[in-house]
Scaffold this motif. Structure first.
Motif, PDB file in Angstrom:
ATOM      1  N   ASP A  57       0.673  -1.123  -0.038  1.00  0.00           N
ATOM      2  CA  ASP A  57      -0.155  -0.098  -0.015  1.00  0.00           C
ATOM      3  C   ASP A  57       1.023   1.104   0.110  1.00  0.00           C
ATOM      4  OD1 ASP A  57      -2.232   1.601  -0.021  1.00  0.00           O
ATOM      5  OD2 ASP A  57      -2.536   1.419   2.045  1.00  0.00           O
ATOM      6  N   PRO A  58       1.592   1.527  -1.068  1.00  0.00           N
ATOM      7  CA  PRO A  58       2.282   2.670  -1.076  1.00  0.00           C
ATOM      8  C   PRO A  58       1.816   4.063  -1.194  1.00  0.00           C
ATOM      9  CG  PRO A  58       2.404   1.488  -3.146  1.00  0.00           C
ATOM     10  CD  PRO A  58       1.331   0.600  -2.212  1.00  0.00           C
ATOM     11  N   GLY A  59       0.404   4.009  -1.243  1.00  0.00           N
ATOM     12  CA  GLY A  59      -0.077   5.344  -1.075  1.00  0.00           C
ATOM     13  C   GLY A  59      -0.982   5.731  -2.415  1.00  0.00           C
ATOM     14  N   ALA A  60      -0.544   4.747  -3.474  1.00  0.00           N
ATOM     15  CA  ALA A  60      -1.356   4.688  -4.813  1.00  0.00           C
ATOM     16  C   ALA A  60      -2.575   3.982  -4.620  1.00  0.00           C
ATOM     17  CB  ALA A  60      -0.484   4.294  -5.873  1.00  0.00           C
ATOM     18  N   ASP A  61      -3.462   4.237  -5.338  1.00  0.00           N
ATOM     19  CA  ASP A  61      -4.639   3.590  -5.710  1.00  0.00           C
ATOM     20  C   ASP A  61      -4.670   2.192  -6.447  1.00  0.00           C
ATOM     21  OD1 ASP A  61      -6.088   5.571  -4.437  1.00  0.00           O
ATOM     22  OD2 ASP A  61      -6.612   6.726  -5.885  1.00  0.00           O
ATOM     23  N   ASP A  62      -3.725   2.133  -7.070  1.00  0.00           N
ATOM     24  CA  ASP A  62      -3.505   0.627  -7.973  1.00  0.00           C
ATOM     25  C   ASP A  62      -3.389  -0.465  -6.928  1.00  0.00           C
ATOM     26  OD1 ASP A  62      -3.677   2.328 -10.201  1.00  0.00           O
ATOM     27  OD2 ASP A  62      -1.427   2.408 -10.346  1.00  0.00           O
ATOM     28  N   ASP A  63      -4.134  -1.569  -7.491  1.00  0.00           N
ATOM     29  CA  ASP A  63      -3.829  -2.973  -6.701  1.00  0.00           C
ATOM     30  C   ASP A  63      -2.424  -3.352  -7.064  1.00  0.00           C
ATOM     31  OD1 ASP A  63      -6.434  -2.343  -5.929  1.00  0.00           O
ATOM     32  OD2 ASP A  63      -7.070  -3.911  -7.436  1.00  0.00           O
ATOM     33  N   VAL A  64      -1.942  -4.179  -6.275  1.00  0.00           N
ATOM     34  CA  VAL A  64      -0.448  -4.867  -6.381  1.00  0.00           C
ATOM     35  C   VAL A  64      -0.684  -6.160  -6.687  1.00  0.00           C
ATOM     36  CG1 VAL A  64       1.564  -5.030  -5.302  1.00  0.00           C
ATOM     37  CG2 VAL A  64       0.349  -3.258  -4.554  1.00  0.00           C
ATOM     38  N   ALA A  65       0.129  -6.704  -7.915  1.00  0.00           N
ATOM     39  CA  ALA A  65       0.139  -8.054  -8.152  1.00  0.00           C
ATOM     40  C   ALA A  65       0.951  -8.818  -7.243  1.00  0.00           C
ATOM     41  CB  ALA A  65       0.920  -7.913  -9.783  1.00  0.00           C
ATOM     42  N   VAL A  66       0.272  -9.878  -6.668  1.00  0.00           N
ATOM     43  CA  VAL A  66       1.095 -10.606  -5.903  1.00  0.00           C
ATOM     44  C   VAL A  66       0.914 -12.040  -6.182  1.00  0.00           C
ATOM     45  CG1 VAL A  66       0.672  -8.935  -4.034  1.00  0.00           C
ATOM     46  CG2 VAL A  66      -0.840 -10.773  -4.153  1.00  0.00           C
ATOM     47  N   VAL A  67       1.821 -12.942  -5.440  1.00  0.00           N
ATOM     48  CA  VAL A  67       1.924 -14.324  -5.625  1.00  0.00           C
ATOM     49  C   VAL A  67       2.140 -14.997  -4.275  1.00  0.00           C
ATOM     50  CG1 VAL A  67       2.948 -16.329  -6.695  1.00  0.00           C
ATOM     51  CG2 VAL A  67       2.849 -14.150  -8.068  1.00  0.00           C
ATOM     52  N   LEU A  68       1.194 -15.737  -3.878  1.00  0.00           N
ATOM     53  CA  LEU A  68       1.462 -16.415  -2.530  1.00  0.00           C
ATOM     54  C   LEU A  68       1.946 -17.721  -2.775  1.00  0.00           C
ATOM     55  CD1 LEU A  68       0.894 -16.390   0.504  1.00  0.00           C
ATOM     56  CD2 LEU A  68      -1.241 -17.400  -0.014  1.00  0.00           C
ATOM     57  N   ASP A  69       2.982 -18.380  -1.937  1.00  0.00           N
ATOM     58  CA  ASP A  69       3.636 -19.371  -2.110  1.00  0.00           C
ATOM     59  C   ASP A  69       3.529 -20.176  -0.876  1.00  0.00           C
ATOM     60  OD1 ASP A  69       5.849 -21.519  -1.931  1.00  0.00           O
ATOM     61  OD2 ASP A  69       7.427 -19.995  -2.273  1.00  0.00           O
ATOM     62  N   VAL A  70       2.934 -21.407  -0.947  1.00  0.00           N
ATOM     63  CA  VAL A  70       2.763 -22.339   0.130  1.00  0.00           C
ATOM     64  C   VAL A  70       3.296 -23.486   0.157  1.00  0.00           C
ATOM     65  CG1 VAL A  70       1.300 -23.084   1.775  1.00  0.00           C
ATOM     66  CG2 VAL A  70       0.670 -20.960   0.797  1.00  0.00           C
ATOM     67  N   LEU A  71       4.276 -24.000   0.761  1.00  0.00           N
ATOM     68  CA  LEU A  71       4.789 -25.346   0.668  1.00  0.00           C
ATOM     69  C   LEU A  71       4.165 -26.270   1.665  1.00  0.00           C
ATOM     70  CD1 LEU A  71       6.996 -27.309  -0.261  1.00  0.00           C
ATOM     71  CD2 LEU A  71       8.516 -26.346   1.484  1.00  0.00           C
ATOM     72  N   ASP A  72       3.651 -27.340   1.465  1.00  0.00           N
ATOM     73  CA  ASP A  72       3.048 -28.414   2.262  1.00  0.00           C
ATOM     74  C   ASP A  72       4.379 -28.905   3.277  1.00  0.00           C
ATOM     75  OD1 ASP A  72       1.485 -30.123   3.524  1.00  0.00           O
ATOM     76  OD2 ASP A  72       2.353 -31.805   2.190  1.00  0.00           O
TER      77      ASP A  72
END
Length: 249
Positions: A57-72
């Motif tokens: 949330d750097p102060g801009a209104d644009d959403d941020v592209a993210v990748v969630l990585d979960v290892l079993d």
């Protein structure tokens, strides 16, 4: 029959395992506390004073592209891994009514007291999964986002280590006798190394020989109470009931 790649991804991402989040064109990865809501959207609970919060949330209104990585994390020594789930989307901060609803959804998975400080010390970010894949030892399977959203996490995954420990610590003799009666086993004593809503994964074989077989339940288990009923014939040999079917691997 075992869980499909779609169900495995939905289970791994549910919020019971540690996660790492990667942001496009940002440093990282970052450790993140996460959960999923009933639609499979990912919720991330982020301290407002943190590097991750600054990047999300750097102060801009644009959403941020993210990748969630979960290892079993296999629940027992020698247990096979379910793999690694990767899900991605565009994260946005939640505010007002959406933040309160998001906190309730997060609490259904992980009722941490930090949710009481959402809006002050913590902020919730959410993203809908637009891409998902399951990485195994030698393959990567893409998962349809719509099928992911419609799938349900395995109801036993969160308590799988405790269930396996109970079978080993309190019912080892009964379990061994049952497995030997239903599987063509050679070598040392068989051992249940994984358990899911569809059945048991059993390891067996002599030294240096690793073999596994699956014992399928008559139908997918809805909750721990139903699991207890299905396992009753195994733990109490004189009891009548449906017997799991063996499926060698």
């Amino acid at each position: 029959m075992g869980p499909s790649p779609t169900e495995i991804v939905r289970t791994l991402v549910a919020g019971r395992l540690p996660g790492l989040v990667h942001l496009a064109h940002r440093p990282g990865p970052y450790h993140v506390r996460h959960a999923t809501d009933p639609e499979g959207r990912v919720l991330m609970l982020v301290p407002v004073v943190s590097d991750l919060a600054a990047e999300l949330d750097p102060g801009a209104d644009d959403d941020v592209a993210v990748v969630l990585d979960v290892l079993d994390l296999p629940p027992a020594p020698g247990a096979p891994s379910l793999g690694r789930a990767w899900v991605s989307g565009w994260a946005a901060p939640l505010r007002g009514t959406e933040a309160r609803r998001g906190a309730a959804d997060f609490a259904a998975v992980d009722p941490t007291g930090d949710l009481l400080d959402v809006g002050t010390r913590f902020r919730l970010h959410r993203f809908e999964v637009v891409e998902a894949r399951l990485e195994g030892a030698d393959s990567v399977r893409r998962v349809d986002p719509g099928e992911y959203a419609a799938a349900e996490p395995d109801p036993l995954h969160a308590i799988e280590p405790e269930l396996l420990a109970d079978l080993t610590d309190h019912h080892e003799a009964q379990v061994t006798a049952y497995l030997r009666g239903h599987l063509d086993l050679a070598g040392g004593p068989p051992r249940v190394v994984r358990l899911d809503r569809y059945g048991l994964v059993v390891a067996y074989g002599g030294p240096g020989e690793r073999r596994r077989a699956r014992l399928a339940f008559p139908h997918p288990v809805a909750d721990p109470a139903e699991l207890s009923r299905l396992l009753h014939p195994m733990l109490c040999p004189r009891a009548a009931g449906a017997r799991p079917a063996a499926d060698g691997r």
